[in-house]
Motif scaffolding. Structure first.
Motif, PDB file in Angstrom:
ATOM      1  N   LYS A 159      26.067  -6.435  14.343  1.00 36.14           N
ATOM      2  CA  LYS A 159      24.830  -6.978  13.773  1.00 36.14           C
ATOM      3  C   LYS A 159      25.080  -7.798  12.500  1.00 36.14           C
ATOM      4  CE  LYS A 159      21.614  -3.744  15.841  1.00 36.14           C
ATOM      5  NZ  LYS A 159      22.545  -3.009  16.705  1.00 36.14           N
ATOM      6  N   ALA A 160      26.143  -8.578  12.542  1.00 39.95           N
ATOM      7  CA  ALA A 160      26.423  -9.463  11.395  1.00 39.95           C
ATOM      8  C   ALA A 160      25.338 -10.526  11.355  1.00 39.95           C
ATOM      9  CB  ALA A 160      27.785 -10.111  11.568  1.00 39.95           C
ATOM     10  N   PRO A 161      24.801 -10.831  10.177  1.00 40.74           N
ATOM     11  CA  PRO A 161      23.758 -11.867  10.111  1.00 40.74           C
ATOM     12  C   PRO A 161      24.303 -13.219  10.580  1.00 40.74           C
ATOM     13  CG  PRO A 161      24.076 -10.783   7.973  1.00 40.74           C
ATOM     14  CD  PRO A 161      25.128 -10.258   8.878  1.00 40.74           C
ATOM     15  N   ALA A 162      23.636 -13.799  11.585  1.00 40.47           N
ATOM     16  CA  ALA A 162      24.132 -15.045  12.180  1.00 40.47           C
ATOM     17  C   ALA A 162      24.204 -16.160  11.147  1.00 40.47           C
ATOM     18  CB  ALA A 162      23.221 -15.451  13.336  1.00 40.47           C
ATOM     19  N   GLN A 163      23.278 -16.142  10.196  1.00 41.31           N
ATOM     20  CA  GLN A 163      23.254 -17.219   9.207  1.00 41.31           C
ATOM     21  C   GLN A 163      24.396 -17.115   8.196  1.00 41.31           C
ATOM     22  OE1 GLN A 163      21.486 -20.245   8.484  1.00 41.31           O
ATOM     23  NE2 GLN A 163      21.449 -20.000  10.699  1.00 41.31           N
TER      24      GLN A 163
ATOM     25  N   GLY B  90      26.868 -19.664  20.549  1.00 44.76           N
ATOM     26  CA  GLY B  90      26.779 -19.786  19.088  1.00 44.76           C
ATOM     27  C   GLY B  90      25.423 -20.320  18.654  1.00 44.76           C
ATOM     28  N   ILE B  91      24.950 -21.337  19.368  1.00 47.92           N
ATOM     29  CA  ILE B  91      23.646 -21.919  19.007  1.00 47.92           C
ATOM     30  C   ILE B  91      22.537 -20.892  19.231  1.00 47.92           C
ATOM     31  CG2 ILE B  91      21.943 -23.708  19.576  1.00 47.92           C
ATOM     32  CD1 ILE B  91      24.282 -25.563  20.287  1.00 47.92           C
ATOM     33  N   LYS B  92      22.609 -20.236  20.386  1.00 47.33           N
ATOM     34  CA  LYS B  92      21.572 -19.231  20.682  1.00 47.33           C
ATOM     35  C   LYS B  92      21.578 -18.102  19.651  1.00 47.33           C
ATOM     36  CE  LYS B  92      20.709 -19.651  25.620  1.00 47.33           C
ATOM     37  NZ  LYS B  92      21.248 -19.272  26.945  1.00 47.33           N
ATOM     38  N   ALA B  93      22.771 -17.750  19.188  1.00 44.90           N
ATOM     39  CA  ALA B  93      22.850 -16.679  18.182  1.00 44.90           C
ATOM     40  C   ALA B  93      22.295 -17.142  16.832  1.00 44.90           C
ATOM     41  CB  ALA B  93      24.298 -16.212  18.024  1.00 44.90           C
ATOM     42  N   GLY B  94      22.283 -18.451  16.622  1.00 42.67           N
ATOM     43  CA  GLY B  94      21.755 -18.975  15.354  1.00 42.67           C
ATOM     44  C   GLY B  94      22.787 -19.012  14.239  1.00 42.67           C
ATOM     45  N   ILE B  95      24.039 -19.326  14.587  1.00 45.69           N
ATOM     46  CA  ILE B  95      25.083 -19.316  13.541  1.00 45.69           C
ATOM     47  C   ILE B  95      24.857 -20.436  12.529  1.00 45.69           C
ATOM     48  CG2 ILE B  95      26.805 -18.266  15.057  1.00 45.69           C
ATOM     49  CD1 ILE B  95      28.214 -21.052  15.090  1.00 45.69           C
ATOM     50  N   LEU B  96      25.460 -20.246  11.354  1.00 51.58           N
ATOM     51  CA  LEU B  96      25.247 -21.194  10.255  1.00 51.58           C
ATOM     52  C   LEU B  96      25.899 -22.543  10.530  1.00 51.58           C
ATOM     53  CD1 LEU B  96      24.214 -21.665   7.344  1.00 51.58           C
ATOM     54  CD2 LEU B  96      26.374 -20.719   6.511  1.00 51.58           C
TER      55      LEU B  96
ATOM     56  N   LEU C  90      31.926 -32.940  18.772  1.00 53.25           N
ATOM     57  CA  LEU C  90      30.652 -33.249  18.128  1.00 53.25           C
ATOM     58  C   LEU C  90      29.626 -33.632  19.195  1.00 53.25           C
ATOM     59  CD1 LEU C  90      29.969 -33.282  15.116  1.00 53.25           C
ATOM     60  CD2 LEU C  90      30.532 -35.692  15.033  1.00 53.25           C
ATOM     61  N   GLU C  91      30.083 -34.431  20.139  1.00 54.75           N
ATOM     62  CA  GLU C  91      29.186 -34.850  21.222  1.00 54.75           C
ATOM     63  C   GLU C  91      28.747 -33.662  22.057  1.00 54.75           C
ATOM     64  OE1 GLU C  91      31.002 -38.166  23.293  1.00 54.75           O
ATOM     65  OE2 GLU C  91      30.868 -39.319  21.429  1.00 54.75           O
ATOM     66  N   MET C  92      29.704 -32.792  22.326  1.00 53.44           N
ATOM     67  CA  MET C  92      29.389 -31.620  23.148  1.00 53.44           C
ATOM     68  C   MET C  92      28.343 -30.729  22.455  1.00 53.44           C
ATOM     69  SD  MET C  92      29.964 -29.890  25.885  1.00 53.44           S
ATOM     70  CE  MET C  92      31.546 -30.271  26.637  1.00 53.44           C
ATOM     71  N   ILE C  93      28.520 -30.489  21.177  1.00 52.53           N
ATOM     72  CA  ILE C  93      27.562 -29.615  20.476  1.00 52.53           C
ATOM     73  C   ILE C  93      26.188 -30.296  20.449  1.00 52.53           C
ATOM     74  CG2 ILE C  93      27.020 -28.397  18.316  1.00 52.53           C
ATOM     75  CD1 ILE C  93      30.029 -28.305  17.742  1.00 52.53           C
ATOM     76  N   ASN C  94      26.190 -31.602  20.244  1.00 52.27           N
ATOM     77  CA  ASN C  94      24.929 -32.349  20.240  1.00 52.27           C
ATOM     78  C   ASN C  94      24.222 -32.205  21.601  1.00 52.27           C
ATOM     79  OD1 ASN C  94      23.109 -34.294  18.934  1.00 52.27           O
ATOM     80  ND2 ASN C  94      23.765 -35.645  20.599  1.00 52.27           N
ATOM     81  N   ASP C  95      25.006 -32.343  22.683  1.00 53.97           N
ATOM     82  CA  ASP C  95      24.420 -32.230  24.028  1.00 53.97           C
ATOM     83  C   ASP C  95      23.848 -30.834  24.271  1.00 53.97           C
ATOM     84  OD1 ASP C  95      25.169 -34.774  24.449  1.00 53.97           O
ATOM     85  OD2 ASP C  95      26.824 -34.329  25.826  1.00 53.97           O
TER      86      ASP C  95
ATOM     87  N   LEU D  18      19.164 -27.115  24.626  1.00 52.10           N
ATOM     88  CA  LEU D  18      18.491 -25.881  24.171  1.00 52.10           C
ATOM     89  C   LEU D  18      17.302 -26.182  23.244  1.00 52.10           C
ATOM     90  CD1 LEU D  18      21.659 -23.725  23.322  1.00 52.10           C
ATOM     91  CD2 LEU D  18      20.218 -23.520  25.342  1.00 52.10           C
ATOM     92  N   ARG D  19      17.055 -27.478  23.020  1.00 49.12           N
ATOM     93  CA  ARG D  19      15.992 -27.918  22.092  1.00 49.12           C
ATOM     94  C   ARG D  19      16.150 -27.281  20.719  1.00 49.12           C
ATOM     95  NH1 ARG D  19      12.980 -30.694  25.421  1.00 49.12           N
ATOM     96  NH2 ARG D  19      12.703 -30.000  27.540  1.00 49.12           N
ATOM     97  N   LYS D  20      17.353 -27.349  20.220  1.00 47.42           N
ATOM     98  CA  LYS D  20      17.637 -26.780  18.898  1.00 47.42           C
ATOM     99  C   LYS D  20      18.311 -27.838  18.033  1.00 47.42           C
ATOM    100  CE  LYS D  20      16.715 -22.258  19.042  1.00 47.42           C
ATOM    101  NZ  LYS D  20      17.288 -21.327  19.979  1.00 47.42           N
TER     102      LYS D  20
END
Ligand code: LLP
Length: 419
Positions: free
Chosen positions: A93-97, A114-120, A130-135, A140-142
């Motif tokens: 339960k480490a804070p994702a942020q 990682g995105i779903k978890a809400g990491i910082l 960079l492109e992959m994370i953007n896609d 995920l509309r995030k």
């Protein structure tokens, strides 16, 4: 290693005898001091207190759930490098942020997790990434925060396997491309907030100078980019602080902080640190038992029940780890010996040509010091050896924080077919 000391000739971890742990839990066993772990974390926290950095413990150095949880409870964030480490972070339960994620090869699945978890931050190491994370973020509309990990081409003066910021290394993005990302490409990445520079130049660094060189380059770059419209709010300067294995005299936390703080203070940047070894390296040892003492015409071999699969650093980097008997004698004579494991490779050694007490014999327990970082986390099942147990000592008590693997653990994922 102030929390591993000899009292009445017995090696203690805090107030518990290492020999006693070895006899009760069996060997090989990693033994950690809770106090040492927390003291090292607090030392960094205190020396940097005036700028309140986010200290993300580098999980790759030791990803044991109990140890990481202790640090998280103390306020630490985590520096992770894989879906597996993210899974571990979630388990405690480490804070994702407070989680930052580096690695040159993050897969789409890992990015999504990682995105779903809400990491910082993702610390991005290439344009395709960079492109992959953007896609993935778009799907995920995030909106995802990212850091650009720069490769500042700085010599860290450490083992070449753990030097990471030379042009020839696979890590980070060169400064020119970084400028292009912040000044031109940024708008293309609609789902990203590119607002951090990350720099990690290597590990077991003993001098402040290379750090300063890298931080100066990063700060200069940030000022230039921000002056041209970028919005860089964070600076992550990685890990890398060296520790004492033998007779090194690495910079202290104070020296490091004293050099870094003036470079970032009053610049409105939030500082992130990613220490691993500094926190856990000297908070743990590996206790092992002598199986045989083998004298040959040219050499003495002390054959122990730990091997390169348990502690890979000597075999991989020629790393030095001090070795001491768990019980000393008042009067000791010394003999030169190799300390080796049972694995079928000549590279399987924990120490070479070491002066060790001549009395060492079958069943004696010895301790391989400074084994808390990159010890268990780099261990394997080579030669179908079960991975070691891990024990945490707190004051006069100890408890098992990871059971020794069983033989059935070794084969649990294998499927025997009919071919
Ligand atoms: N941040 C990044 C991006 C890293 O790659 C590392 C370590 C760290 C932080 C933590 O570095 P530390 O504070 O522990 O030096 N297996 C080698 C060390 C490999 C280090 C890999 N990266 C060893 O046993 O010496």
């Amino acid at each position: 290693m102030h929390d591993f000391i000899f009292k009445n000739n017995r090696l203690l971890c805090e107030n518990v005898s290492v020999e006693e742990i070895a006899r009760k839990v069996g060997t090989p066993v990693f033994v950690y001091s809770r106090k040492a772990l927390l003291d090292h974390y607090r030392k960094l926290e205190q020396t940097f207190a005036e700028i309140e950095p986010l200290i993300c413990f580098s999980m790759k150095s030791n990803s044991n759930l109990s140890l990481c949880r202790l640090l998280v409870q103390e306020g630490a964030g985590l520096d992770i490098v894989s879906g597996g480490e993210l899974y571990r972070a979630k388990k405690i339960k480490a804070p994702a942020q407070k989680i930052v994620y580096a690695s040159v090869g993050k897969t789409p699945e890992e990015i999504e997790a990682g995105i779903k978890a809400g990491i910082l931050f993702f610390n991005v190491e290439s344009l395709p990434e960079l492109e992959m994370i953007n896609d993935v973020a778009g799907r995920l509309r995030k909106k995802q925060r990212v850091a650009v990990r720069i490769n500042p081409d700085v010599e860290a003066h450490t083992h070449h396997y753990i030097t990471t910021a030379k042009k020839q290394n696979k890590f980070g993005i060169d400064l020119k491309t970084t400028e292009n990302i912040f000044l031109n490409l940024r708008r293309r990445f609609k789902n990203l907030d590119i607002c951090c520079i990350h720099v990690h130049i290597g590990s077991q660094i003993e001098r402040v100078a290379p750090f300063i060189q890298a931080v100066k380059k990063a700060v200069k770059l940030i000022e230039r980019l921000n002056a041209h419209g970028a919005n860089i709010t964070h600076l992550n300067i990685g890990g890398g602080l060296g520790i004492i294995y033998k007779k090194e005299q690495p910079q202290t936390a104070q020296e490091y902080a004293r050099a870094v703080i003036p470079l970032v203070k009053n610049r409105g940047l939030k500082l992130i640190l990613e220490p691993g070894r500094f926190i856990v390296g000297n908070a743990g040892i590996l206790a092992t038992k002598v199986v045989y003492v083998k004298d040959t015409a040219v050499k003495r071999f002390i054959i122990v029940d730990a091997a390169m699969n348990d502690l890979m650093r000597p075999a991989l980097y020629g790393a030095y780890h001090e070795i001491v008997p768990a019980i000393k004698r008042k009067k000791m004579t010394f003999r030169t010996a190799d300390v080796v494991g049972p694995i079928c490779e000549s590279g399987d050694f924990l120490a070479k040509d070491r002066r060790l007490p001549a009395f060492l014999k079958q069943n004696d327990v010895i301790a391989v010091m400074s084994a808390g970082a990159y010890g268990f986390s780099m261990s394997s099942n080579y030669n179908s050896r079960r991975r070691a147990a891990e024990v945490l000592v707190s004051g006069s008590r100890f408890r098992i924080i990871r059971k020794r693997e069983s033989y059935s653990d070794l084969v649990k994922n294998e499927v025997i077919g009919n071919e």
